[in-house]
Design an enzyme around this catalytic site. Structure first.
Site, mmCIF file in Angstrom:
data_model
loop_
_atom_site.group_PDB
_atom_site.id
_atom_site.type_symbol
_atom_site.label_atom_id
_atom_site.label_comp_id
_atom_site.label_asym_id
_atom_site.label_seq_id
_atom_site.Cartn_x
_atom_site.Cartn_y
_atom_site.Cartn_z
ATOM 1 N N HIS A 84 42.659 33.801 45.552
ATOM 2 C CA HIS A 84 43.651 34.702 45.360
ATOM 3 C C HIS A 84 43.920 35.646 46.508
ATOM 4 O O HIS A 84 44.856 36.391 46.597
ATOM 5 C CB HIS A 84 42.831 35.810 44.137
ATOM 6 C CG HIS A 84 41.665 36.634 44.478
ATOM 7 N ND1 HIS A 84 40.352 36.159 44.798
ATOM 8 C CD2 HIS A 84 41.607 37.983 45.041
ATOM 9 C CE1 HIS A 84 39.689 36.962 45.233
ATOM 10 N NE2 HIS A 84 40.391 38.075 45.307
ATOM 11 N N ASP A 85 43.126 35.502 47.525
ATOM 12 C CA ASP A 85 43.530 36.418 48.626
ATOM 13 C C ASP A 85 43.837 35.415 49.933
ATOM 14 O O ASP A 85 43.798 35.872 51.122
ATOM 15 C CB ASP A 85 42.014 37.215 49.103
ATOM 16 C CG ASP A 85 41.903 38.471 48.457
ATOM 17 O OD1 ASP A 85 42.971 38.889 48.014
ATOM 18 O OD2 ASP A 85 40.746 39.033 48.539
ATOM 19 N N LYS A 88 46.096 36.876 52.472
ATOM 20 C CA LYS A 88 45.410 37.976 53.505
ATOM 21 C C LYS A 88 45.288 36.904 54.817
ATOM 22 O O LYS A 88 45.134 37.713 55.940
ATOM 23 C CB LYS A 88 44.375 38.404 53.040
ATOM 24 C CG LYS A 88 44.768 39.456 51.824
ATOM 25 C CD LYS A 88 43.347 40.317 51.663
ATOM 26 C CE LYS A 88 43.593 41.283 50.533
ATOM 27 N NZ LYS A 88 42.748 41.992 50.120
ATOM 28 N N HIS A 114 50.762 40.262 50.062
ATOM 29 C CA HIS A 114 49.657 38.786 50.089
ATOM 30 C C HIS A 114 49.620 38.026 48.783
ATOM 31 O O HIS A 114 49.355 37.017 49.006
ATOM 32 C CB HIS A 114 48.050 39.563 50.531
ATOM 33 C CG HIS A 114 47.404 40.053 49.524
ATOM 34 N ND1 HIS A 114 47.302 41.447 49.131
ATOM 35 C CD2 HIS A 114 46.532 39.238 48.572
ATOM 36 C CE1 HIS A 114 46.479 41.498 48.024
ATOM 37 N NE2 HIS A 114 46.180 40.323 47.891
ATOM 38 N N HIS A 139 47.777 38.874 40.360
ATOM 39 C CA HIS A 139 46.461 39.387 40.348
ATOM 40 C C HIS A 139 46.215 41.031 40.737
ATOM 41 O O HIS A 139 45.172 41.489 40.275
ATOM 42 C CB HIS A 139 45.508 38.559 41.253
ATOM 43 C CG HIS A 139 45.221 38.788 42.659
ATOM 44 N ND1 HIS A 139 46.263 38.204 43.545
ATOM 45 C CD2 HIS A 139 44.683 39.647 43.337
ATOM 46 C CE1 HIS A 139 45.910 38.619 44.623
ATOM 47 N NE2 HIS A 139 44.966 39.581 44.802
ATOM 48 N N HIS A 140 47.389 41.416 41.218
ATOM 49 C CA HIS A 140 47.556 42.971 41.495
ATOM 50 C C HIS A 140 48.424 43.806 40.481
ATOM 51 O O HIS A 140 48.789 44.809 40.638
ATOM 52 C CB HIS A 140 47.873 43.168 42.861
ATOM 53 C CG HIS A 140 46.760 43.427 43.600
ATOM 54 N ND1 HIS A 140 45.654 44.001 43.655
ATOM 55 C CD2 HIS A 140 46.260 42.101 44.665
ATOM 56 C CE1 HIS A 140 44.659 43.832 44.506
ATOM 57 N NE2 HIS A 140 45.060 42.822 45.216
ATOM 58 N N ASP A 168 37.845 40.885 40.652
ATOM 59 C CA ASP A 168 37.754 41.430 42.040
ATOM 60 C C ASP A 168 37.598 42.981 42.039
ATOM 61 O O ASP A 168 36.893 43.388 43.104
ATOM 62 C CB ASP A 168 39.391 41.084 42.309
ATOM 63 C CG ASP A 168 39.843 41.589 43.684
ATOM 64 O OD1 ASP A 168 39.059 41.337 44.889
ATOM 65 O OD2 ASP A 168 40.904 42.084 43.951
#
Length: 269
Positions: A84-85, A88, A114, A139-140, A168
């Protein structure tokens, strides 16, 4: 068509089927190797993020198991949590993420890219994991529609993304970061409850904070803190060569869904 011709045609069809199956198997192994390489790249470039995504995957798997989701969906959630990151790690964001100073509005807008960057990284393997990139992209997103990047609302947000958002957040609260000290699991539960129905799916919050489920998450949290090191991947545990799917071996085995989780699974879109 006479019998000899039919026999030859049957042999040719069988050989073609075996060949296509073998080629697909090789492609699946290649996709799995690509994911494994990405996971190693996260570890190599940013060990803290590597540890973070593994903890998030642990919590997300617990929630997906308790929800009673099918194995294929649980696997997608595990992979989405692990990556998920990944956005970044992009050169344009890496220095911003690791700068101890308070973010400027421009830097915050950059960080908000991201999820899209991560989804783009995962797009080439969409044939093997069609929901993966979308879960990372979303996911955000927030339950009330005020999230990013698409402003999705409620069950428009993929279930994988809704689960990862909870996992998260729990990890962000309970582990120290450059701008905050880690707080207790109980404090995290209170903060997550405040976001019920606004930031988070209310049914998932209720499931997460059910005593038996929350106990599993707290146990996983304590175990990750006790270890204090990067958890092994399938490649290191010797399981990659026999199976084309990346499936982390450190997580707990599946357990039968509860009555509450079965009811939630039926209502989850």
């Amino acid at each position: 068509m006479n019998r000899p011709t039919q026999f030859v045609a049957g042999l040719a069809a069988g050989a073609l089927f075996v060949h296509e199956r073998r080629m697909r198997r090789r492609a699946e192994r290649f996709a799995a190797a690509a994911l494994e390489s990405l996971l190693r790249a996260i570890d190599a470039n940013d060990p803290q993020t590597g540890a973070h995504v593994r903890r998030v995957a642990d919590y997300a798997i617990i929630l997906s198991e308790e929800l009673g989701l099918p194995e294929r969906e649980r696997r997608t959630i595990e992979l989405a949590a692990l990556f998920h990151d990944i956005g970044k790690i992009h050169q344009a964001l890496f220095d911003i993420v690791h700068d101890p100073k308070k973010l400027t509005p421009a830097e915050r807008r950059a960080i908000h890219t991201h999820p899209k960057r991560g989804a783009e990284v995962l797009a080439p393997i969409a044939h093997f994991h069609p929901q993966l990139a979308d879960a990372v992209l979303c996911h955000h997103e927030r339950w009330d529609g005020t999230g990013y990047p698409r402003g999705l609302r409620g069950k428009q947000i993929p279930i994988a993304a809704r689960i990862i958002a909870l996992a998260d957040t729990f990890d962000a609260i309970t582990h120290s970061r450059r701008y905050s000290h880690g707080r207790t699991a109980r404090q995290a539960a209170r903060i997550i409850l405040q976001g019920r129905g606004t930031q988070f799916d209310p049914e998932l919050v209720d499931l997460m904070l059910t005593p038996t489920v929350f106990k599993r998450i707290v146990s996983a949290h304590r175990e990750s803190t006790r270890r204090g090191r990067r958890l092994p991947s399938r490649l290191e545990s010797g399981g990659f060569e026999q199976a084309p799917k990346v499936q982390i071996r450190w997580r707990s085995r599946s357990k039968p869904p509860t009555r509450m989780s079965q009811k939630m699974a039926q209502s989850t879109g």
